[in-house]
Design a protein around this motif. Structure first.
Motif, PDB file in Angstrom:
ATOM      1  N   VAL A  80       0.851  -1.199   0.000  1.00  0.00           N
ATOM      2  CA  VAL A  80       0.000   0.000   0.000  1.00  0.00           C
ATOM      3  C   VAL A  80       0.880   1.239   0.000  1.00  0.00           C
ATOM      4  N   ALA A  81       0.662   2.116  -0.951  1.00  0.00           N
ATOM      5  CA  ALA A  81       1.431   3.358  -1.024  1.00  0.00           C
ATOM      6  C   ALA A  81       1.234   4.180   0.237  1.00  0.00           C
ATOM      7  N   GLY A  82       2.321   4.709   0.761  1.00  0.00           N
ATOM      8  CA  GLY A  82       2.257   5.582   1.923  1.00  0.00           C
ATOM      9  C   GLY A  82       2.305   4.880   3.259  1.00  0.00           C
ATOM     10  N   SER A  83       2.230   3.519   3.269  1.00  0.00           N
ATOM     11  CA  SER A  83       2.237   2.830   4.563  1.00  0.00           C
ATOM     12  C   SER A  83       2.996   1.505   4.538  1.00  0.00           C
ATOM     13  N   THR A  84       3.754   1.252   3.461  1.00  0.00           N
ATOM     14  CA  THR A  84       4.476  -0.009   3.346  1.00  0.00           C
ATOM     15  C   THR A  84       5.984   0.239   3.208  1.00  0.00           C
ATOM     16  N   MET A  85       6.764  -0.553   3.925  1.00  0.00           N
ATOM     17  CA  MET A  85       8.211  -0.545   3.775  1.00  0.00           C
ATOM     18  C   MET A  85       8.640  -1.817   3.068  1.00  0.00           C
ATOM     19  N   LEU A  86       9.638  -1.705   2.199  1.00  0.00           N
ATOM     20  CA  LEU A  86      10.263  -2.852   1.562  1.00  0.00           C
ATOM     21  C   LEU A  86      11.640  -3.070   2.186  1.00  0.00           C
ATOM     22  N   PHE A  87      12.073  -4.332   2.220  1.00  0.00           N
ATOM     23  CA  PHE A  87      13.433  -4.630   2.670  1.00  0.00           C
ATOM     24  C   PHE A  87      13.990  -5.688   1.746  1.00  0.00           C
ATOM     25  N   VAL A  88      15.034  -5.327   0.996  1.00  0.00           N
ATOM     26  CA  VAL A  88      15.622  -6.241   0.033  1.00  0.00           C
ATOM     27  C   VAL A  88      17.139  -6.233   0.181  1.00  0.00           C
ATOM     28  N   GLU A  89      17.693  -7.379   0.556  1.00  0.00           N
ATOM     29  CA  GLU A  89      19.138  -7.562   0.664  1.00  0.00           C
ATOM     30  C   GLU A  89      19.833  -6.444   1.457  1.00  0.00           C
ATOM     31  N   GLY A  90      19.283  -6.107   2.601  1.00  0.00           N
ATOM     32  CA  GLY A  90      19.908  -5.104   3.458  1.00  0.00           C
ATOM     33  C   GLY A  90      19.487  -3.675   3.200  1.00  0.00           C
ATOM     34  N   GLU A  91      18.650  -3.447   2.198  1.00  0.00           N
ATOM     35  CA  GLU A  91      18.210  -2.087   1.864  1.00  0.00           C
ATOM     36  C   GLU A  91      16.742  -1.908   2.221  1.00  0.00           C
ATOM     37  N   ALA A  92      16.429  -0.852   2.989  1.00  0.00           N
ATOM     38  CA  ALA A  92      15.059  -0.529   3.370  1.00  0.00           C
ATOM     39  C   ALA A  92      14.556   0.626   2.514  1.00  0.00           C
TER      40      ALA A  92
END
Length: 311
Positions: free
Chosen positions: A53-65
């Protein structure tokens, strides 16, 4: 951006108080490589954006937030390096992307926290420390700090190599309807697991249905294949059964790989005395489609622990 980062950091600091809702952190994968380490390269293509959801979701991929600003079909626009570490780097297509509210992700102090005893119900797992890129889980009543790595598969016991599966140990033990057969599985490093494979004997291909389950060192059920089961038509080889959803297995740690059938026709190859006696094995009667609570074994019992591997 500074304001947004401050708000995200506040969410991270509140994570401990918000981490009592029982849930698993969701994941998807990159469908295209991220070839730039610039914070301005902020458009990611994902295999799926369901639940993002735009505005309320964080992604975490290979050490990058990264913080999600917009979602269009399977493309997301993000603020890169939105976590405390501000780490930005390149990523290959297929890289695992964890996602959820910022409160699902942790900024652990000291490094390696949490530790000690834990009770699995009520936790958000895996515990992802985005500052130090460390994954932990509550396994067998203790916090296990995972070791980076993703082996192709984890064998429950030594593979037969050049030996034909048809001559490995016994011809196979006939299944008992509703009985859960389990053997120790020692995982050496973190693995995002798809399922478990079972080695069948020379009798297979009937109407019997089978399911698999992954348990921790306390007997807690962590992941299962479809509880309705599936028919196997292949004899004398490993047959894969996928979990209902992928599960991040944190290692090094002890687990138990289990299988259950609704019939008595098929045979499954079991560890027997004189082969892999160092593995802990057990069985428990029950009803097919329901994983019974087991007493975690402390010793080896012949012909009840199946040959399996985690993939």
């Amino acid at each position: 951006k500074n304001l947004k980062n401050s708000l995200i950091l506040c969410g991270l600091l509140l994570a401990a108080s918000l981490s009592f809702a029982q849930t698993m952190i969701s994941n998807t994968t990159l469908s295209a490589a991220i070839t730039s380490a610039s914070s301005q390269a902020n458009t990611f293509r994902l295999a799926s954006t369901t639940g993002i959801v735009a505005g309320s979701t964080m992604l975490f991929v290979e050490g990058e937030a990264d913080f999600v600003n917009a979602v269009t079909s399977t493309t997301v626009t993000v603020t890169r390096g939105a976590g405390p570490s501000s780490r930005v780097t390149t990523h290959p297509s297929g890289a695992v992307v964890w996602f959820g509210p910022p409160s699902y992700f942790q900024s652990a102090t000291p490094v390696g926290y949490p530790s000690g005893s834990c009770t699995r119900p009520g936790l958000i797992v895996p515990y992802i420390d985005i500052t130090n890129n460390i994954y932990s889980d509550c396994v067998g009543g203790l916090w296990v700090r995972g070791v980076s790595g993703n082996p192709g598969f984890e064998l429950l016991s030594a593979d037969s190599g050049g030996t034909a599966y048809t001559s490995l140990n016994t011809n196979g033990t006939a299944t008992v309807a509703g009985t859960l057969n389990c053997a120790e599985l020692d995982v050496k490093a973190n693995k995002l697991a798809t399922g478990l494979a079972v080695m069948f004997g020379s009798t297979a291909g009937g109407s019997d249905k089978h399911l698999v389950a992954l348990l921790d060192a306390s007997g807690n059920v962590l992941a299962t294949s479809a509880l309705a089961g599936a028919v196997n038509s292949t004899a004398s080889t490993y047959v894969r059964f996928a979990f209902t959803s992928q599960y991040l297995v944190v290692g090094p740690a002890q687990y138990f790989a289990c299988t259950q059938s609704n019939g008595t026709s098929d045979t499954i190859r079991m560890l027997v005395t004189g082969t892999q006696d160092t593995y802990l094995t057990t069985s428990k009667t029950g009803t097919f489609g329901t994983i019974p609570a087991i007493t975690v074994p402390t010793g080896f019992t012949t012909a009840v622990g199946p040959y399996m591997y985690l993939y």
